[in-house]
Design a protein around this motif. Sequence first.
Motif, PDB file in Angstrom:
ATOM      1  N   ASP A  12     -19.507  37.482 126.026  1.00 13.66           N
ATOM      2  CA  ASP A  12     -19.639  36.040 126.233  1.00 13.66           C
ATOM      3  C   ASP A  12     -20.088  35.283 124.982  1.00 13.66           C
ATOM      4  O   ASP A  12     -20.151  34.050 125.006  1.00 13.66           O
ATOM      5  CB  ASP A  12     -20.569  35.731 127.412  1.00 13.66           C
ATOM      6  CG  ASP A  12     -21.929  36.360 127.282  1.00 13.66           C
ATOM      7  OD1 ASP A  12     -22.274  36.796 126.163  1.00 13.66           O
ATOM      8  OD2 ASP A  12     -22.648  36.434 128.289  1.00 13.66           O
ATOM      9  N   ARG A  37     -16.544  36.749 131.118  1.00 16.17           N
ATOM     10  CA  ARG A  37     -17.183  36.991 132.412  1.00 16.17           C
ATOM     11  C   ARG A  37     -16.659  38.279 133.050  1.00 16.17           C
ATOM     12  O   ARG A  37     -15.469  38.594 132.967  1.00 16.17           O
ATOM     13  CB  ARG A  37     -16.916  35.828 133.380  1.00 16.17           C
ATOM     14  CG  ARG A  37     -17.493  34.502 132.936  1.00 16.17           C
ATOM     15  CD  ARG A  37     -19.016  34.475 133.078  1.00 16.17           C
ATOM     16  NE  ARG A  37     -19.567  33.161 132.773  1.00 16.17           N
ATOM     17  CZ  ARG A  37     -19.930  32.768 131.569  1.00 16.17           C
ATOM     18  NH1 ARG A  37     -19.772  33.597 130.532  1.00 16.17           N
ATOM     19  NH2 ARG A  37     -20.441  31.568 131.380  1.00 16.17           N
ATOM     20  N   ASN A  58     -25.076  42.446 128.647  1.00 13.22           N
ATOM     21  CA  ASN A  58     -25.804  41.245 129.055  1.00 13.22           C
ATOM     22  C   ASN A  58     -24.875  40.045 129.257  1.00 13.22           C
ATOM     23  O   ASN A  58     -25.019  39.005 128.602  1.00 13.22           O
ATOM     24  CB  ASN A  58     -26.878  40.913 128.013  1.00 13.22           C
ATOM     25  CG  ASN A  58     -27.829  42.076 127.811  1.00 13.22           C
ATOM     26  OD1 ASN A  58     -28.411  42.582 128.752  1.00 13.22           O
ATOM     27  ND2 ASN A  58     -27.962  42.515 126.563  1.00 13.22           N
ATOM     28  N   LYS A  60     -23.273  36.786 131.108  1.00 15.22           N
ATOM     29  CA  LYS A  60     -23.700  35.717 131.997  1.00 15.22           C
ATOM     30  C   LYS A  60     -22.740  35.659 133.177  1.00 15.22           C
ATOM     31  O   LYS A  60     -21.605  36.102 133.087  1.00 15.22           O
ATOM     32  CB  LYS A  60     -23.708  34.386 131.244  1.00 15.22           C
ATOM     33  CG  LYS A  60     -24.685  34.372 130.064  1.00 15.22           C
ATOM     34  CD  LYS A  60     -24.460  33.176 129.180  1.00 15.22           C
ATOM     35  CE  LYS A  60     -25.335  33.247 127.935  1.00 15.22           C
ATOM     36  NZ  LYS A  60     -25.025  32.167 126.974  1.00 15.22           N
ATOM     37  N   GLY A  61     -23.190  35.125 134.280  1.00 16.07           N
ATOM     38  CA  GLY A  61     -22.339  35.059 135.452  1.00 16.07           C
ATOM     39  C   GLY A  61     -22.876  35.922 136.581  1.00 16.07           C
ATOM     40  O   GLY A  61     -23.998  36.419 136.529  1.00 16.07           O
ATOM     41  N   ASN A  64     -23.308  41.468 135.608  1.00 12.73           N
ATOM     42  CA  ASN A  64     -23.558  41.867 134.229  1.00 12.73           C
ATOM     43  C   ASN A  64     -22.552  42.950 133.847  1.00 12.73           C
ATOM     44  O   ASN A  64     -21.709  43.361 134.659  1.00 12.73           O
ATOM     45  CB  ASN A  64     -25.010  42.336 134.022  1.00 12.73           C
ATOM     46  CG  ASN A  64     -25.352  43.598 134.817  1.00 12.73           C
ATOM     47  OD1 ASN A  64     -24.511  44.461 135.066  1.00 12.73           O
ATOM     48  ND2 ASN A  64     -26.614  43.714 135.213  1.00 12.73           N
TER      49      ASN A  64
END
Length: 248
Positions: A12, A37, A58, A60-61, A64
């Motif tokens: 990301d 994602r 790590n 986001k969304g 993971n």
Amino acid sequence: MGKPVKILIVEDEMLIAANISLQLTTLGYEVTGIIPRGEEAIVHIKENKPDILLMDINLKGKLNGIETVKEIQKSFSISVIYLTANADDDHFNRAKATNPAAFISKPFKKLDLQRAIELVTNQLKSTENAELNNLEQGKSDTFILSDCIFVRHHEKMVKVNINDILYIEAERNYCRIYSKEKEYLLVMTLKDISVKLPQKHFIRVHRSYVVNLSQINEVATSHIVIGRKAIPLSKSFKEELLKRLQTI
């Protein structure tokens, strides 16, 4: 692998992802996509399966990186290389549970990534060559008679008594026979060998297991025990197993 190795980047931080993509393309790999994602990665793989998944832990969304890989592994077998800025024991152990091919800590050098991908690529080539060589030998490597089977083992045909077989476990296009003394790897699917084995001795109890009825020590709600091995028992096979056991 004659075609370029296909790699999907799930990251990301788009600047990092773009730099990785440029590096991989320069090295001759095919980047199938740059996706930020986990949910999008799952959809992408269904349409364009890569050989290697370069996964940031790590993300986001909703998912993971580790959760995304677990979902992908339910349907696909893809080599995974994790990228992470957080290399503590907890992250490492959770990632390790998904059997990744490599684990790279950020910030990483270009050479670290290049070598990790080269190692995974070599593993893929070795696996592919081994499968081709084994398939060329043909299914004549296994002969099944009423009381024994002959399997190729260390360039010889070895006799294995039916009564000595404990269970057979599926491994992709192979089967591994576990006997009282040794293990034998066959170039056959579990479905193929199930048809050929004498039905009075063997029964399928799970999509990945066929067992010798005479070797069963215990039957529990969701598994059976043979020796010290707990073997999963699927609901769809349980009724037939219980019927068969009543006749012994």
